[in-house]
Design a protein around this motif. Structure first.
Motif, PDB file in Angstrom:
ATOM      1  N   VAL A 206      48.848  33.807  50.414  1.00  0.00           N
ATOM      2  CA  VAL A 206      47.952  32.956  50.545  1.00  0.00           C
ATOM      3  C   VAL A 206      46.383  33.925  50.370  1.00  0.00           C
ATOM      4  O   VAL A 206      45.551  33.832  49.509  1.00  0.00           O
ATOM      5  CB  VAL A 206      47.358  32.220  51.131  1.00  0.00           C
ATOM      6  CG1 VAL A 206      46.511  31.184  50.674  1.00  0.00           C
ATOM      7  CG2 VAL A 206      49.307  30.971  50.468  1.00  0.00           C
ATOM      8  N   LYS A 207      46.218  34.386  52.088  1.00  0.00           N
ATOM      9  CA  LYS A 207      44.830  34.953  51.940  1.00  0.00           C
ATOM     10  C   LYS A 207      44.853  36.736  51.309  1.00  0.00           C
ATOM     11  O   LYS A 207      43.686  36.633  50.799  1.00  0.00           O
ATOM     12  CB  LYS A 207      45.145  35.589  54.056  1.00  0.00           C
ATOM     13  CG  LYS A 207      43.918  36.155  53.959  1.00  0.00           C
ATOM     14  CD  LYS A 207      43.600  36.803  55.704  1.00  0.00           C
ATOM     15  CE  LYS A 207      42.763  36.762  56.057  1.00  0.00           C
ATOM     16  NZ  LYS A 207      42.240  37.407  57.062  1.00  0.00           N
ATOM     17  N   LYS A 208      45.771  37.461  51.157  1.00  0.00           N
ATOM     18  CA  LYS A 208      45.580  38.144  50.448  1.00  0.00           C
ATOM     19  C   LYS A 208      44.813  37.903  49.178  1.00  0.00           C
ATOM     20  O   LYS A 208      44.383  38.369  48.298  1.00  0.00           O
ATOM     21  CB  LYS A 208      46.955  38.674  49.983  1.00  0.00           C
ATOM     22  CG  LYS A 208      47.415  40.091  51.412  1.00  0.00           C
ATOM     23  CD  LYS A 208      47.035  41.182  51.133  1.00  0.00           C
ATOM     24  CE  LYS A 208      47.570  42.086  52.599  1.00  0.00           C
ATOM     25  NZ  LYS A 208      46.886  43.286  52.422  1.00  0.00           N
ATOM     26  N   TYR A 209      45.945  36.295  47.876  1.00  0.00           N
ATOM     27  CA  TYR A 209      45.328  36.335  47.045  1.00  0.00           C
ATOM     28  C   TYR A 209      43.967  35.862  46.853  1.00  0.00           C
ATOM     29  O   TYR A 209      43.094  36.317  46.354  1.00  0.00           O
ATOM     30  CB  TYR A 209      46.503  35.331  46.024  1.00  0.00           C
ATOM     31  CG  TYR A 209      47.673  35.992  45.956  1.00  0.00           C
ATOM     32  CD1 TYR A 209      48.308  36.910  46.089  1.00  0.00           C
ATOM     33  CD2 TYR A 209      48.172  35.736  44.798  1.00  0.00           C
ATOM     34  CE1 TYR A 209      49.375  38.171  46.215  1.00  0.00           C
ATOM     35  CE2 TYR A 209      49.517  36.161  44.477  1.00  0.00           C
ATOM     36  CZ  TYR A 209      50.289  37.535  44.506  1.00  0.00           C
ATOM     37  OH  TYR A 209      51.221  37.814  44.589  1.00  0.00           O
ATOM     38  N   GLU A 210      43.814  35.499  48.301  1.00  0.00           N
ATOM     39  CA  GLU A 210      42.222  34.501  47.767  1.00  0.00           C
ATOM     40  C   GLU A 210      41.318  35.515  47.835  1.00  0.00           C
ATOM     41  O   GLU A 210      40.386  35.462  47.108  1.00  0.00           O
ATOM     42  CB  GLU A 210      42.345  33.277  49.406  1.00  0.00           C
ATOM     43  CG  GLU A 210      43.197  32.014  48.943  1.00  0.00           C
ATOM     44  CD  GLU A 210      42.559  31.760  49.972  1.00  0.00           C
ATOM     45  OE1 GLU A 210      42.702  30.020  50.017  1.00  0.00           O
ATOM     46  OE2 GLU A 210      42.664  32.693  51.492  1.00  0.00           O
ATOM     47  N   GLU A 211      41.414  36.722  48.758  1.00  0.00           N
ATOM     48  CA  GLU A 211      40.453  37.669  49.731  1.00  0.00           C
ATOM     49  C   GLU A 211      40.175  38.453  47.507  1.00  0.00           C
ATOM     50  O   GLU A 211      39.572  38.473  47.593  1.00  0.00           O
ATOM     51  CB  GLU A 211      41.028  38.760  49.595  1.00  0.00           C
ATOM     52  CG  GLU A 211      41.371  38.259  50.961  1.00  0.00           C
ATOM     53  CD  GLU A 211      41.626  39.231  51.947  1.00  0.00           C
ATOM     54  OE1 GLU A 211      42.414  40.419  52.102  1.00  0.00           O
ATOM     55  OE2 GLU A 211      41.401  39.065  53.466  1.00  0.00           O
ATOM     56  N   ALA A 212      41.525  38.687  46.560  1.00  0.00           N
ATOM     57  CA  ALA A 212      41.497  39.171  45.499  1.00  0.00           C
ATOM     58  C   ALA A 212      40.485  37.838  44.231  1.00  0.00           C
ATOM     59  O   ALA A 212      40.135  38.751  44.112  1.00  0.00           O
ATOM     60  CB  ALA A 212      42.681  39.292  45.382  1.00  0.00           C
ATOM     61  N   LEU A 213      41.194  36.925  44.424  1.00  0.00           N
ATOM     62  CA  LEU A 213      40.189  36.014  43.707  1.00  0.00           C
ATOM     63  C   LEU A 213      38.526  36.385  43.745  1.00  0.00           C
ATOM     64  O   LEU A 213      37.766  35.912  43.187  1.00  0.00           O
ATOM     65  CB  LEU A 213      40.760  34.611  43.288  1.00  0.00           C
ATOM     66  CG  LEU A 213      40.372  33.048  42.775  1.00  0.00           C
ATOM     67  CD1 LEU A 213      40.454  33.594  41.703  1.00  0.00           C
ATOM     68  CD2 LEU A 213      40.453  32.416  43.645  1.00  0.00           C
ATOM     69  N   GLU A 214      38.464  35.815  45.346  1.00  0.00           N
ATOM     70  CA  GLU A 214      36.995  35.814  45.765  1.00  0.00           C
ATOM     71  C   GLU A 214      36.349  37.109  44.971  1.00  0.00           C
ATOM     72  O   GLU A 214      35.248  37.302  44.894  1.00  0.00           O
ATOM     73  CB  GLU A 214      37.055  36.309  47.068  1.00  0.00           C
ATOM     74  CG  GLU A 214      35.627  35.987  47.923  1.00  0.00           C
ATOM     75  CD  GLU A 214      34.915  34.240  47.524  1.00  0.00           C
ATOM     76  OE1 GLU A 214      33.618  34.386  46.890  1.00  0.00           O
ATOM     77  OE2 GLU A 214      35.827  33.519  47.145  1.00  0.00           O
ATOM     78  N   LYS A 215      36.711  38.153  45.178  1.00  0.00           N
ATOM     79  CA  LYS A 215      36.342  39.772  44.441  1.00  0.00           C
ATOM     80  C   LYS A 215      36.060  39.687  42.623  1.00  0.00           C
ATOM     81  O   LYS A 215      35.279  39.408  42.040  1.00  0.00           O
ATOM     82  CB  LYS A 215      37.365  40.497  45.121  1.00  0.00           C
ATOM     83  CG  LYS A 215      37.092  41.156  46.224  1.00  0.00           C
ATOM     84  CD  LYS A 215      38.113  42.667  46.155  1.00  0.00           C
ATOM     85  CE  LYS A 215      37.965  42.790  48.056  1.00  0.00           C
ATOM     86  NZ  LYS A 215      39.337  43.381  47.927  1.00  0.00           N
ATOM     87  N   ILE A 216      36.801  39.051  42.132  1.00  0.00           N
ATOM     88  CA  ILE A 216      36.071  38.486  40.816  1.00  0.00           C
ATOM     89  C   ILE A 216      35.467  37.869  40.340  1.00  0.00           C
ATOM     90  O   ILE A 216      34.897  37.009  40.365  1.00  0.00           O
ATOM     91  CB  ILE A 216      37.787  37.483  39.961  1.00  0.00           C
ATOM     92  CG1 ILE A 216      38.964  38.173  40.543  1.00  0.00           C
ATOM     93  CG2 ILE A 216      37.266  36.936  38.837  1.00  0.00           C
ATOM     94  CD1 ILE A 216      40.056  37.486  40.208  1.00  0.00           C
ATOM     95  N   THR A 217      34.887  38.579  39.207  1.00  0.00           N
ATOM     96  CA  THR A 217      33.409  37.989  39.085  1.00  0.00           C
ATOM     97  C   THR A 217      33.312  37.646  37.245  1.00  0.00           C
ATOM     98  O   THR A 217      33.858  38.297  36.919  1.00  0.00           O
ATOM     99  CB  THR A 217      32.209  38.864  39.805  1.00  0.00           C
ATOM    100  OG1 THR A 217      32.324  39.804  39.071  1.00  0.00           O
ATOM    101  CG2 THR A 217      31.781  38.842  40.806  1.00  0.00           C
ATOM    102  N   PHE A 218      32.010  37.184  36.953  1.00  0.00           N
ATOM    103  CA  PHE A 218      31.738  36.797  35.430  1.00  0.00           C
ATOM    104  C   PHE A 218      30.942  37.527  34.504  1.00  0.00           C
ATOM    105  O   PHE A 218      29.531  37.438  35.984  1.00  0.00           O
ATOM    106  CB  PHE A 218      32.207  34.993  35.887  1.00  0.00           C
ATOM    107  CG  PHE A 218      31.810  34.451  33.890  1.00  0.00           C
ATOM    108  CD1 PHE A 218      32.563  35.177  33.130  1.00  0.00           C
ATOM    109  CD2 PHE A 218      30.854  34.046  33.723  1.00  0.00           C
ATOM    110  CE1 PHE A 218      32.730  34.899  32.165  1.00  0.00           C
ATOM    111  CE2 PHE A 218      30.653  33.354  32.391  1.00  0.00           C
ATOM    112  CZ  PHE A 218      31.277  33.451  31.490  1.00  0.00           C
TER     113      PHE A 218
END
Length: 505
Positions: A206-218
């Motif tokens: 969960v934490k790993k995936y949340e960290e990767a998600l946080e980096k995604i920008t639009f």
């Protein structure tokens, strides 16, 4: 001779606007296409793609969307003609300056010729200019012009495209802001789904995936506007400096043509040399501004201006069925893993579920039910679920999440019979069906080897997997679309499989 400067006053005026009124933009595009194209004689429970994308219309929804944007830009430029004038340097004008520079022994005072920064691309060719005799100087000027002329047409095309993209960006300014908000909402939905996913919790992912998600920008073209504006200013400075000096020696037409070629090349050279992060994704795609939507390096989603038009709707369901699905599909490329990710040792893959084979099973089942893709022999089934796996998985995972965000409470009604009978729940599914309409998708074809499944299979796979589709259209268990469902395939969320990693994994 100063008409080119008007462009920059127009650009400043456009930049200062708070966004044009929404009535200038088409609204509810999905519903308009339903009225024009959907074949209500085809039962959506039997073949949803054929229902939404009738073969006789040879429909390409995304091409239509791009054409709508192009028309809006051209209408704006028609009312503001200075946007078009500055790049319209005809071959006749170039031929005239070639002839002029070819005249023999027409020497001029070097004090009246400016050979500075506007010859930006060709500094080295000016070596020895000041010490050359009269004929030598003119030969150097001819060489400078001819070397720049080689690149002028491509440079002109690029700047013209940049102007169009800038106009489109300003026309859709309000929609761009709304799209960024929607994007963040979708990320929040994904964040919550990670926490509910059994395999993610038990694999400590969960934490790993949340960290990767946080980096995604639009990102959209609006993020490149400052770079484009700088290029236009460089053009303006280059042209004015050049023209001010050359007009004392050449007539206005020759001076204008000569300086315009140089200024255009200088402006586009600046774009090509820009170190701005946005151009890492591709100058051609960003300036071209035509149906670009992609995930760059797992941490950036880029979308062109034409897709923003889908934001202009008062129908929440078609919004989430189109843009919501498209955004989530691109985000999901960071969180579903094809063979290339596995071969490259993607860090997140080691935490992923072991039960994703349902994606390939559904792709194979749909290819068998709705046969259009064949192998090279033209007889056997030609779909390759290994090659299309990541795109198929991104489709399926994104569609479930988009539905969860966009469709909260609906009642069950009768199957759609005409436009007036369409419910909000049904509209969600029309959204994804419509954006994937392309010509000839239902024709027999050989497998292309492309990472995307054929659009015919893509649409019907998604609908077959969704129990909500069955409910919305009141399909029977015996209907073809329902029979087409393989195993239940949920990759994220509380209904995803439980997968515990052990020390031997």
């Amino acid at each position: 001779m100063w008409r080119f400067l008007l462009l920059f006053f127009c650009l400043h005026g456009l930049r200062d606007a708070t966004g044009l009124p929404d009535p200038r933009l088409p609204g509810n595009i999905i519903r308009d296409h339903i009225k024009k194209y959907i074949d209500f004689s085809v039962d959506p429970c039997e073949d949803f793609y054929a229902h939404v994308c009738p073969k006789e219309f040879n429909l390409s929804f995304l091409s239509d969307l791009m054409n709508i944007k192009t028309k809006l830009v051209h209408e704006y430029k028609k009312n503001n003609p200075d946007f078009s004038q500055w790049t319209n340097l005809h071959d006749g004008a170039i031929d005239e300056i070639i002839e002029f520079l070819s005249a023999e022994e027409r020497c001029i005072d070097t004090k009246n010729i400016f050979v500075g920064s506007y010859l930006y691309l060709n500094d080295s060719i000016l070596d020895g200019f000041e010490t050359a005799d009269c004929a030598g100087r003119e030969n150097i000027l001819k060489a400078v012009f001819n070397s720049n002329r080689v690149y002028y047409e491509q440079s002109r095309i690029e700047l013209a495209a940049a102007v169009d993209a800038l106009v489109a960006s300003r026309l859709t300014k309000h929609l761009n802001g709304d799209a960024k908000k929607l994007f963040e909402q979708l990320k929040n939905v994904m964040r919550k789904e990670f926490k509910k996913t059994p395999w993610a919790k038990h694999n400590h992912a969960v934490k790993k995936y949340e960290e990767a998600l946080e980096k995604i920008t639009f990102w959209t073209f609006s993020d490149a506007e400052h770079i484009i504006s700088t290029a236009f200013r460089k053009y303006e400075i280059s042209f004015n400096s050049c023209f001010k000096k050359l007009k004392t020696a050449y007539n206005d037409k020759v001076s204008t043509t000569f300086c315009k070629v140089m200024a255009t090349n200088n402006a586009t050279n600046f774009l090509h040399e820009s170190t701005e992060k946005i151009f890492e994704m591709g100058l051609k795609e960003i300036i071209g501004d035509r149906l670009s939507l992609f995930n760059y390096m797992d941490d950036r989603i880029y979308m062109s201006n034409d897709f923003l038009l889908l934001m202009n709707t008062n129908d929440t369901t078609d919004l989430h069925g189109t843009l919501g699905f498209l955004f989530l599909h691109e985000i999901m490329h960071t969180f579903v893993f094809g063979y290339e990710d596995i071969e490259n040792g993607n860090e997140l893959y080691s935490y992923w579920t072991k039960h994703a084979d349902c994606v390939a099973k559904q792709a194979a089942k749909t290819c068998e039910t709705f046969k259009t893709v064949f192998a090279e022999d033209g007889e056997s089934q030609g779909c390759n679920a290994t090659i299309t796996f990541e795109e198929d998985a991104a489709d399926l995972a994104a569609y479930r999440l988009a539905y969860k965000l966009g469709n909260r409470k609906f009642t069950r009604k009768t199957m759609v019979e005409n436009y007036e009978s369409i419910t909000k729940d049904e509209m969600f599914f029309y959204g994804a069906g419509m954006i994937l309409c392309i010509p000839n998708a239902m024709d027999h074809t050989l497998f292309s080897g492309q990472p995307h499944s054929n659009n015919y299979q893509r649409v019907n796979s998604l609908m077959s997997q969704m129990n909500e589709f069955k409910t919305a259209f009141k399909c029977k268990d015996t209907d073809k679309m329902i029979q087409n469902k393989a195993a239940e395939c949920t990759l994220y969320g509380s209904k995803a499989p439980y997968t515990r990693k052990n020390s031997s994994d």
